[in-house]
Design a protein around this motif. Sequence first.
Motif, PDB file in Angstrom:
ATOM      1  N   VAL A  46       0.221  -9.082  -0.092  1.00  0.00           N
ATOM      2  CA  VAL A  46       0.173  -9.354   1.353  1.00  0.00           C
ATOM      3  C   VAL A  46      -0.855 -10.440   1.671  1.00  0.00           C
ATOM      4  O   VAL A  46      -0.634 -11.261   2.575  1.00  0.00           O
ATOM      5  CB  VAL A  46      -0.087  -8.072   2.177  1.00  0.00           C
ATOM      6  N   LEU A  47      -1.963 -10.463   0.959  1.00  0.00           N
ATOM      7  CA  LEU A  47      -2.947 -11.524   1.176  1.00  0.00           C
ATOM      8  C   LEU A  47      -2.366 -12.881   0.806  1.00  0.00           C
ATOM      9  O   LEU A  47      -2.551 -13.878   1.530  1.00  0.00           O
ATOM     10  CB  LEU A  47      -4.210 -11.250   0.366  1.00  0.00           C
ATOM     11  N   HIS A  48      -1.642 -12.936  -0.311  1.00  0.00           N
ATOM     12  CA  HIS A  48      -1.027 -14.191  -0.742  1.00  0.00           C
ATOM     13  C   HIS A  48       0.021 -14.649   0.265  1.00  0.00           C
ATOM     14  O   HIS A  48       0.094 -15.842   0.610  1.00  0.00           O
ATOM     15  CB  HIS A  48      -0.393 -14.010  -2.121  1.00  0.00           C
ATOM     16  N   GLU A  49       0.826 -13.710   0.752  1.00  0.00           N
ATOM     17  CA  GLU A  49       1.864 -14.047   1.732  1.00  0.00           C
ATOM     18  C   GLU A  49       1.244 -14.604   3.005  1.00  0.00           C
ATOM     19  O   GLU A  49       1.796 -15.520   3.641  1.00  0.00           O
ATOM     20  CB  GLU A  49       2.695 -12.815   2.059  1.00  0.00           C
ATOM     21  N   ALA A  50       0.094 -14.060   3.391  1.00  0.00           N
ATOM     22  CA  ALA A  50      -0.576 -14.513   4.608  1.00  0.00           C
ATOM     23  C   ALA A  50      -1.417 -15.761   4.382  1.00  0.00           C
ATOM     24  O   ALA A  50      -1.893 -16.370   5.347  1.00  0.00           O
ATOM     25  CB  ALA A  50      -1.460 -13.400   5.152  1.00  0.00           C
ATOM     26  N   GLY A  51      -1.614 -16.142   3.106  1.00  0.00           N
ATOM     27  CA  GLY A  51      -2.439 -17.295   2.795  1.00  0.00           C
ATOM     28  C   GLY A  51      -3.909 -17.059   3.075  1.00  0.00           C
ATOM     29  O   GLY A  51      -4.638 -17.975   3.481  1.00  0.00           O
ATOM     30  N   LEU A  52      -4.345 -15.814   2.849  1.00  0.00           N
ATOM     31  CA  LEU A  52      -5.716 -15.436   3.158  1.00  0.00           C
ATOM     32  C   LEU A  52      -6.403 -14.824   1.941  1.00  0.00           C
ATOM     33  O   LEU A  52      -5.743 -14.376   1.006  1.00  0.00           O
ATOM     34  CB  LEU A  52      -5.735 -14.424   4.304  1.00  0.00           C
ATOM     35  N   LYS A  53      -7.724 -14.791   1.995  1.00  0.00           N
ATOM     36  CA  LYS A  53      -8.527 -14.122   0.980  1.00  0.00           C
ATOM     37  C   LYS A  53      -9.037 -12.790   1.533  1.00  0.00           C
ATOM     38  O   LYS A  53      -9.080 -12.577   2.734  1.00  0.00           O
ATOM     39  CB  LYS A  53      -9.720 -14.998   0.566  1.00  0.00           C
ATOM     40  N   LEU A  54      -9.430 -11.913   0.620  1.00  0.00           N
ATOM     41  CA  LEU A  54      -9.891 -10.599   1.033  1.00  0.00           C
ATOM     42  C   LEU A  54     -11.084 -10.679   1.980  1.00  0.00           C
ATOM     43  O   LEU A  54     -11.219  -9.853   2.887  1.00  0.00           O
ATOM     44  CB  LEU A  54     -10.249  -9.758  -0.197  1.00  0.00           C
ATOM     45  N   ASP A  55     -11.934 -11.703   1.808  1.00  0.00           N
ATOM     46  CA  ASP A  55     -13.134 -11.777   2.643  1.00  0.00           C
ATOM     47  C   ASP A  55     -12.831 -12.154   4.091  1.00  0.00           C
ATOM     48  O   ASP A  55     -13.728 -12.175   4.935  1.00  0.00           O
ATOM     49  CB  ASP A  55     -14.167 -12.729   2.037  1.00  0.00           C
ATOM     50  N   ALA A  56     -11.558 -12.430   4.419  1.00  0.00           N
ATOM     51  CA  ALA A  56     -11.177 -12.694   5.800  1.00  0.00           C
ATOM     52  C   ALA A  56     -10.979 -11.400   6.596  1.00  0.00           C
ATOM     53  O   ALA A  56     -10.943 -11.414   7.828  1.00  0.00           O
ATOM     54  CB  ALA A  56      -9.893 -13.517   5.852  1.00  0.00           C
ATOM     55  N   VAL A  57     -10.865 -10.285   5.882  1.00  0.00           N
ATOM     56  CA  VAL A  57     -10.613  -8.995   6.523  1.00  0.00           C
ATOM     57  C   VAL A  57     -11.840  -8.546   7.316  1.00  0.00           C
ATOM     58  O   VAL A  57     -12.973  -8.601   6.823  1.00  0.00           O
ATOM     59  CB  VAL A  57     -10.249  -7.939   5.455  1.00  0.00           C
ATOM     60  N   THR A  58     -11.610  -8.080   8.551  1.00  0.00           N
ATOM     61  CA  THR A  58     -12.713  -7.630   9.403  1.00  0.00           C
ATOM     62  C   THR A  58     -12.752  -6.108   9.567  1.00  0.00           C
ATOM     63  O   THR A  58     -13.698  -5.577  10.152  1.00  0.00           O
ATOM     64  CB  THR A  58     -12.617  -8.261  10.802  1.00  0.00           C
ATOM     65  N   GLY A  59     -11.727  -5.422   9.071  1.00  0.00           N
ATOM     66  CA  GLY A  59     -11.709  -3.969   9.163  1.00  0.00           C
ATOM     67  C   GLY A  59     -10.616  -3.389   8.298  1.00  0.00           C
ATOM     68  O   GLY A  59      -9.600  -4.046   8.025  1.00  0.00           O
ATOM     69  N   LEU A  60     -10.824  -2.156   7.845  1.00  0.00           N
ATOM     70  CA  LEU A  60      -9.847  -1.430   7.037  1.00  0.00           C
ATOM     71  C   LEU A  60      -9.254  -0.301   7.858  1.00  0.00           C
ATOM     72  O   LEU A  60      -9.948   0.321   8.666  1.00  0.00           O
ATOM     73  CB  LEU A  60     -10.500  -0.841   5.778  1.00  0.00           C
ATOM     74  N   VAL A  61      -7.978  -0.044   7.659  1.00  0.00           N
ATOM     75  CA  VAL A  61      -7.296   1.103   8.256  1.00  0.00           C
ATOM     76  C   VAL A  61      -6.664   1.880   7.111  1.00  0.00           C
ATOM     77  O   VAL A  61      -5.996   1.285   6.245  1.00  0.00           O
ATOM     78  CB  VAL A  61      -6.209   0.661   9.250  1.00  0.00           C
ATOM     79  N   VAL A  62      -6.850   3.190   7.094  1.00  0.00           N
ATOM     80  CA  VAL A  62      -6.315   3.977   5.976  1.00  0.00           C
ATOM     81  C   VAL A  62      -5.737   5.291   6.483  1.00  0.00           C
ATOM     82  O   VAL A  62      -6.308   5.934   7.364  1.00  0.00           O
ATOM     83  CB  VAL A  62      -7.404   4.230   4.907  1.00  0.00           C
ATOM     84  N   GLY A  63      -4.592   5.642   5.937  1.00  0.00           N
ATOM     85  CA  GLY A  63      -3.998   6.936   6.235  1.00  0.00           C
ATOM     86  C   GLY A  63      -4.745   8.033   5.502  1.00  0.00           C
ATOM     87  O   GLY A  63      -4.923   7.958   4.288  1.00  0.00           O
ATOM     88  N   VAL A  64      -5.194   9.056   6.236  1.00  0.00           N
ATOM     89  CA  VAL A  64      -5.999  10.117   5.635  1.00  0.00           C
ATOM     90  C   VAL A  64      -5.159  11.334   5.252  1.00  0.00           C
ATOM     91  O   VAL A  64      -5.677  12.348   4.823  1.00  0.00           O
ATOM     92  CB  VAL A  64      -7.146  10.554   6.575  1.00  0.00           C
ATOM     93  N   GLY A  65      -3.840  11.245   5.411  1.00  0.00           N
ATOM     94  CA  GLY A  65      -2.974  12.358   5.104  1.00  0.00           C
ATOM     95  C   GLY A  65      -2.549  13.077   6.363  1.00  0.00           C
ATOM     96  O   GLY A  65      -2.670  12.526   7.472  1.00  0.00           O
ATOM     97  N   PRO A  66      -2.043  14.276   6.209  1.00  0.00           N
ATOM     98  CA  PRO A  66      -2.050  15.128   5.008  1.00  0.00           C
ATOM     99  C   PRO A  66      -1.157  14.591   3.897  1.00  0.00           C
ATOM    100  O   PRO A  66      -0.172  13.917   4.151  1.00  0.00           O
ATOM    101  CB  PRO A  66      -1.526  16.463   5.536  1.00  0.00           C
ATOM    102  N   GLY A  67      -1.570  14.931   2.673  1.00  0.00           N
ATOM    103  CA  GLY A  67      -0.823  14.499   1.507  1.00  0.00           C
ATOM    104  C   GLY A  67      -1.318  15.166   0.256  1.00  0.00           C
ATOM    105  O   GLY A  67      -2.380  15.801   0.261  1.00  0.00           O
ATOM    106  N   PRO A  68      -0.565  15.019  -0.841  1.00  0.00           N
ATOM    107  CA  PRO A  68      -0.980  15.578  -2.126  1.00  0.00           C
ATOM    108  C   PRO A  68      -2.276  14.947  -2.616  1.00  0.00           C
ATOM    109  O   PRO A  68      -2.569  13.781  -2.321  1.00  0.00           O
ATOM    110  CB  PRO A  68       0.194  15.242  -3.053  1.00  0.00           C
ATOM    111  N   TYR A  69      -3.013  15.690  -3.414  1.00  0.00           N
ATOM    112  CA  TYR A  69      -4.371  15.338  -3.823  1.00  0.00           C
ATOM    113  C   TYR A  69      -4.484  13.954  -4.454  1.00  0.00           C
ATOM    114  O   TYR A  69      -5.231  13.095  -3.987  1.00  0.00           O
ATOM    115  CB  TYR A  69      -4.870  16.396  -4.809  1.00  0.00           C
TER     116      TYR A  69
END
Length: 224
Positions: A46-69
């Motif tokens: 996704v970074l390559h598709e957007a033409g961006l580097k990881l250091d351009a990210v200003t925030g992370l979003v993550v699914g916390v579940g519920p889900g298997p361990y």
Amino acid sequence: MLLLAMDTATPAVTVALHDGETVVAQSSQVDARRHGELLLPAVDRVLHEAGLKLDAVTGLVVGVGPGPYTGLRVGLVTAAAFASALGVPVHGLCTLDGLAYAAGTGTEGLEGPFAVATDARRKEVYWARYADARTRVTEPSVDRPADIAGQLAGLPVVGAGARLYPDAFPDAREPEHQSAAALAALAAERLAAGDEDGFLEPLPMYLRRPDAQVPKNYKVVTPQ
């Protein structure tokens, strides 16, 4: 704003970039056994598709579940590692909320009320009820489909759990799998509104004990 969103709480290994207004790039693969193998290449993609580097990210979003361990922890640990390296915040969201948001704002256009159910294995589902795409009205739970069929009677049910148990959930709706694009869009909407209370701590939501446990009454083989 550039949010990197990811979720590995379901069989879908899904990653997306969102610039605060729209999804810039996304990647999703469904494979319940390869979360650890697929996640980082998806981030690179996704970074390559957007033409961006990881250091351009200003925030992370993550699914916390519920889900298997195991699968769930892959996304959470990766998000935490990126956030630490970049010095940016991590915003946790319930995985079921991402599916609900996608159902209400996507082609399905569910206005509510409805429910979301994902596969919890052991012939159970993780589920919650929603008034609309943005409003969950019950806490996430894990139950056998037959035990909650009466509570959800007459409601559309979104997610893989509905597909797996059509007798309990006859009105199954799309999407079947989680999308980090929907999770990112929901997070961007809440951040723009200043709704910090709409986020969860980026900690795993298991709802039940892991399969692996320390055996009881095991034989001591070390010298006393």
